[in-house]
Design an enzyme around this catalytic site. Structure first.
Site, PDB file in Angstrom:
ATOM      1  N   SER A 173       0.846  -1.195   0.000  1.00 26.93           N
ATOM      2  CA  SER A 173       0.000   0.000   0.000  1.00 26.93           C
ATOM      3  C   SER A 173       0.880   1.243   0.000  1.00 26.93           C
ATOM      4  O   SER A 173       1.943   1.263   0.660  1.00 26.93           O
ATOM      5  CB  SER A 173      -0.874   0.001   1.262  1.00 26.93           C
ATOM      6  OG  SER A 173      -1.504   1.258   1.404  1.00 26.93           O
ATOM      7  N   TYR A 220      -1.377  -0.480  10.429  1.00 25.69           N
ATOM      8  CA  TYR A 220      -1.520  -1.057   9.084  1.00 25.69           C
ATOM      9  C   TYR A 220      -0.407  -0.537   8.186  1.00 25.69           C
ATOM     10  O   TYR A 220       0.260  -1.301   7.477  1.00 25.69           O
ATOM     11  CB  TYR A 220      -2.892  -0.688   8.523  1.00 25.69           C
ATOM     12  CG  TYR A 220      -3.091  -1.017   7.057  1.00 25.69           C
ATOM     13  CD1 TYR A 220      -3.327  -2.331   6.655  1.00 25.69           C
ATOM     14  CD2 TYR A 220      -3.042  -0.023   6.084  1.00 25.69           C
ATOM     15  CE1 TYR A 220      -3.498  -2.637   5.306  1.00 25.69           C
ATOM     16  CE2 TYR A 220      -3.218  -0.316   4.748  1.00 25.69           C
ATOM     17  CZ  TYR A 220      -3.450  -1.621   4.352  1.00 25.69           C
ATOM     18  OH  TYR A 220      -3.622  -1.916   3.029  1.00 25.69           O
TER      19      TYR A 220
HETATM   20  N1  LIG Z   1      -8.766  -1.637  -0.665  1.00 22.44           N
HETATM   21  C1  LIG Z   1      -7.805  -0.736  -0.720  1.00 22.44           C
HETATM   22  O1  LIG Z   1      -8.034   0.493  -0.895  1.00 22.44           O
HETATM   23  C2  LIG Z   1      -6.377  -1.160  -0.597  1.00 22.44           C
HETATM   24  C3  LIG Z   1      -5.378  -0.186  -0.751  1.00 22.44           C
HETATM   25  C4  LIG Z   1      -4.042  -0.555  -0.657  1.00 22.44           C
HETATM   26  C5  LIG Z   1      -3.728  -1.887  -0.416  1.00 22.44           C
HETATM   27  N2  LIG Z   1      -4.718  -2.818  -0.239  1.00 22.44           N
HETATM   28  C6  LIG Z   1      -4.326  -4.199   0.009  1.00 22.44           C
HETATM   29  O2  LIG Z   1      -4.977  -5.049  -0.911  1.00 22.44           O
HETATM   30  C7  LIG Z   1      -5.164  -6.343  -0.330  1.00 22.44           C
HETATM   31  C8  LIG Z   1      -6.605  -6.759  -0.463  1.00 22.44           C
HETATM   32  O3  LIG Z   1      -7.432  -5.828   0.226  1.00 22.44           O
HETATM   33  P1  LIG Z   1      -9.021  -5.728   0.035  1.00 22.44           P
HETATM   34  O4  LIG Z   1      -9.331  -4.293  -0.033  1.00 22.44           O
HETATM   35  O5  LIG Z   1      -9.447  -6.614  -1.071  1.00 22.44           O
HETATM   36  O6  LIG Z   1      -9.566  -6.229   1.419  1.00 22.44           O
HETATM   37  P2  LIG Z   1      -9.967  -7.685   1.986  1.00 22.44           P
HETATM   38  O7  LIG Z   1     -11.048  -8.260   1.161  1.00 22.44           O
HETATM   39  O8  LIG Z   1     -10.229  -7.479   3.425  1.00 22.44           O
HETATM   40  O9  LIG Z   1      -8.690  -8.548   1.701  1.00 22.44           O
HETATM   41  C9  LIG Z   1      -7.897  -9.122   2.655  1.00 22.44           C
HETATM   42  C10 LIG Z   1      -8.189 -10.606   2.739  1.00 22.44           C
HETATM   43  O10 LIG Z   1      -7.114 -11.199   3.479  1.00 22.44           O
HETATM   44  C11 LIG Z   1      -7.662 -12.223   4.224  1.00 22.44           C
HETATM   45  N3  LIG Z   1      -6.796 -12.583   5.350  1.00 22.44           N
HETATM   46  C12 LIG Z   1      -6.553 -11.882   6.491  1.00 22.44           C
HETATM   47  N4  LIG Z   1      -5.694 -12.563   7.269  1.00 22.44           N
HETATM   48  C13 LIG Z   1      -5.401 -13.715   6.609  1.00 22.44           C
HETATM   49  C14 LIG Z   1      -4.588 -14.832   6.892  1.00 22.44           C
HETATM   50  N5  LIG Z   1      -3.878 -14.925   8.023  1.00 22.44           N
HETATM   51  N6  LIG Z   1      -4.512 -15.839   5.990  1.00 22.44           N
HETATM   52  C15 LIG Z   1      -5.197 -15.769   4.832  1.00 22.44           C
HETATM   53  N7  LIG Z   1      -6.023 -14.753   4.511  1.00 22.44           N
HETATM   54  C16 LIG Z   1      -6.112 -13.729   5.392  1.00 22.44           C
HETATM   55  C17 LIG Z   1      -9.036 -11.798   4.658  1.00 22.44           C
HETATM   56  O11 LIG Z   1      -9.754 -12.987   4.809  1.00 22.44           O
HETATM   57  P3  LIG Z   1     -11.141 -13.187   5.600  1.00 22.44           P
HETATM   58  O12 LIG Z   1     -12.160 -12.924   4.533  1.00 22.44           O
HETATM   59  O13 LIG Z   1     -11.055 -14.612   6.034  1.00 22.44           O
HETATM   60  O14 LIG Z   1     -11.137 -12.209   6.734  1.00 22.44           O
HETATM   61  C18 LIG Z   1      -9.488 -10.929   3.467  1.00 22.44           C
HETATM   62  O15 LIG Z   1     -10.338 -11.653   2.610  1.00 22.44           O
HETATM   63  C19 LIG Z   1      -4.660  -6.225   1.114  1.00 22.44           C
HETATM   64  O16 LIG Z   1      -3.331  -6.686   1.179  1.00 22.44           O
HETATM   65  C20 LIG Z   1      -4.716  -4.733   1.365  1.00 22.44           C
HETATM   66  O17 LIG Z   1      -3.828  -4.346   2.375  1.00 22.44           O
HETATM   67  C21 LIG Z   1      -6.033  -2.477  -0.332  1.00 22.44           C
END
Ligand SMILES: NC(=O)c1ccc[n+]([C@@H]2O[C@H](COP(=O)([O-])OP(=O)(O)OC[C@H]3O[C@@H](n4cnc5c(N)ncnc54)[C@H](OP(=O)(O)O)[C@@H]3O)[C@@H](O)[C@H]2O)c1
Length: 247
Positions: free
Chosen positions: A141, A172
């Protein structure tokens, strides 16, 4: 046919699920993994119904036994791994009260966002080496960069993203800062095996109800770009939409 593994793909609205879809649309065989095997199976079926080659996998990156079993499944089914997308992360923002941070929550977040990624990457090393042309993409990020003008730590939004609702996101951001360091380390460690390792920011993406950001397709495209860089391409760097970001 190339084989890919995506972690944290158990939410239909999430970047992980859309990344699985886009990689599979490119003709890859993709393992869609999630902590919940039911969610993985359900979402893998959604993509198989679209005619894509997707298999479900239970995978909690903080659970060594779960990682061992998942790696074994990929070895049995494919014998190698061409692309590892470390997407899983705890996005929750750690409560801060009167300058005190909940350090147990911080520890859990580091366990998932840094150590889990590290564990899975090193356990996948033999499979990525067997590919001869492996790629690791650490989904990071801009909040974990020092100098990103929109989200970075030095300009403050990485610690206090006030323009997006006054939410303190310090812990985070620090896990993603550490993840970027891990990218550099793994890029060096795995270089001789022809494995390219990069960090990618998907941009601000609307993956939760009423959350700000761009469509999930755009965020996933930023990630998928780094899965497809050529063997002569960059390693140990940080990108968004194919453009290099400052650390
Ligand atoms: N959305 C944004 O604006 C944004 C911006 C910058 C970076 N990111 C990054 O993009 C990635 C995806 O984010 P997202 O927005 O799509 O949110 P998200 O759906 O919450 O994605 C994160 C996923 O990781 C899973 N997770 C958490 N701990 C875990 C573990 N120990 N083992 C396996 N899975 C695990 C969660 O699973 P559960 O469903 O089981 O809880 C969740 O489905 C993340 O790395 C986030 O930091 C997002």
């Amino acid at each position: 046919m190339k084989t890919a593994l995506v972690t944290g793909a158990g939410r239909r609205e999430g970047i992980g699920f859309e990344t699985v879809r886009q990689l599979a649309q490119q003709g890859m065989q993709v393992f869609l993994s999630a902590r919940s095997v039911e969610k993985a199976q359900q979402l893998a079926q959604v993509l198989r119904d679209e005619g894509l080659n997707v298999s479900a996998l239970q995978l909690d990156t903080t659970d060594p036994e779960s990682v061992t079993q998942a790696v074994r499944r990929i070895e049995e089914q494919s014998g190698r791994l061409d692309v590892l997308i470390n997407n899983a992360a705890i996005m929750a923002f750690t409560p801060v009260t009167d300058f005190r941070t909940d350090l147990d929550a911080v520890r859990q977040q580091f366990e998932a966002n840094l150590i889990g990624t590290w564990r899975l990457s090193q356990e996948c090393f033999p499979l990525l080496q067997a590919s001869g042309d492996g790629r690791i993409v650490n989904v990071s990020s801009g909040a974990g960069s020092f100098w990103d003008p929109d989200f970075g730590l030095v300009n403050n939004p990485g610690f206090e993203m006030s323009k997006f609702g006054d939410v303190p996101i310090g812990s985070y951001a620090l896990t993603k800062l550490a993840l970027n360091g891990l990218t550099i380390k793994l890029a060096k460690d795995f270089n001789k095996a022809g494995i390219l390792v990069n960090s990618v920011c998907p941009g601000l993406v609307a993956t939760y109800p009423n959350s700000p950001g761009r469509p999930v397709e755009d965020g996933a495209r930023s990630v998928v770009w780094a899965a497809n860089i050529p063997a002569t391409g960059p390693t140990g760097l940080f990108f968004r939409d194919g453009k290099q970001l400052p650390w």
